[in-house]
Design an enzyme around this catalytic site. Structure first.
Site, mmCIF file in Angstrom:
data_model
loop_
_atom_site.group_PDB
_atom_site.id
_atom_site.type_symbol
_atom_site.label_atom_id
_atom_site.label_comp_id
_atom_site.label_asym_id
_atom_site.label_seq_id
_atom_site.Cartn_x
_atom_site.Cartn_y
_atom_site.Cartn_z
ATOM 1 N N HIS A 1 -11.310 5.391 -8.272
ATOM 2 C CA HIS A 1 -12.771 5.400 -8.172
ATOM 3 C C HIS A 1 -13.266 5.716 -6.762
ATOM 4 C CE1 HIS A 1 -11.747 2.593 -11.528
ATOM 5 N NE2 HIS A 1 -12.433 3.537 -12.141
ATOM 6 N N ASP B 1 -0.191 4.985 0.965
ATOM 7 C CA ASP B 1 -0.458 5.956 2.023
ATOM 8 C C ASP B 1 -0.609 5.256 3.371
ATOM 9 O OD1 ASP B 1 -0.527 7.612 -0.185
ATOM 10 O OD2 ASP B 1 -2.709 7.650 -0.269
ATOM 11 N N ASP C 1 0.864 -1.167 0.000
ATOM 12 C CA ASP C 1 0.000 0.000 0.000
ATOM 13 C C ASP C 1 0.909 1.228 0.000
ATOM 14 O OD1 ASP C 1 -2.426 1.528 0.424
ATOM 15 O OD2 ASP C 1 -1.776 1.742 2.503
#
Length: 168
Positions: free
Chosen positions: A92, A9, A7
């Site tokens: 999204h 952040d 990941d």
């Protein structure tokens, strides 16, 4: 090929509340993240970043801001001799129903399509959200949650990113 799916952040660079991202233009690395990435690479893993960036479609940042922060992060990692094989991101909104927003597996499927030599059984996912560890659990591969208590097969809880090499 063994992949460390990371990941972005909260795992590699500092994370902020959604509304604060509007003012962020440079990444601040999580303490120990760069050295951890170097160790991961030394153990024959390639690094692919998979990151939910719903803040783009939800209007907190522009695509340009996302690119700016990512480019600066990659520049610093390259300067520190950390090569990132690729980055997959989901722009999204959380209510758009896409298949790439973690914990859905769309970004992993994109990575497998682009790099068919990836061996998921030898790979792992690490992140600081429940979605990251749920993705690992859904794929039945090793997962590491930073300060995420998740009871599941092949899932470990880390206090911070620097503990990751102890498991590799």
């Amino acid at each position: 090929m063994k992949i460390a799916f990371l990941d972005r952040d909260g795992t590699i660079i500092k994370d902020y509340p959604d509304e604060r991202w509007t003012a962020i233009h440079s990444p601040e690395f999580v303490k120990g993240a760069v050295n951890t990435l170097k160790t991961v690479i030394s153990k024959d893993y390639e690094i692919i970043i998979i990151t939910n960036q719903y803040i783009i479609h939800e209007g907190f940042i522009t695509f340009g801001q996302y690119e700016e922060v990512t480019a600066k992060m990659l520049k610093e990692l390259t300067k520190q001799q950390v090569q990132v094989l690729d980055i997959f991101y989901c722009p999204h909104g959380r209510n758009e129903g896409c298949d790439c927003l973690k914990p859905r597996d769309g970004m992993i499927r994109m990575a497998l399509e682009k790099y068919p030599e990836i061996n998921l059984k030898e790979s792992f996912i690490v992140g600081d959200s429940r979605a990251d560890v749920e993705l690992a659990a859904n794929l039945n591969i090793r997962g590491f949650g930073i300060r995420i208590d998740y009871r599941g097969k092949n899932i470990e809880t880390l206090n911070d990113i620097t503990e990751l090499p102890d498991y590799l």
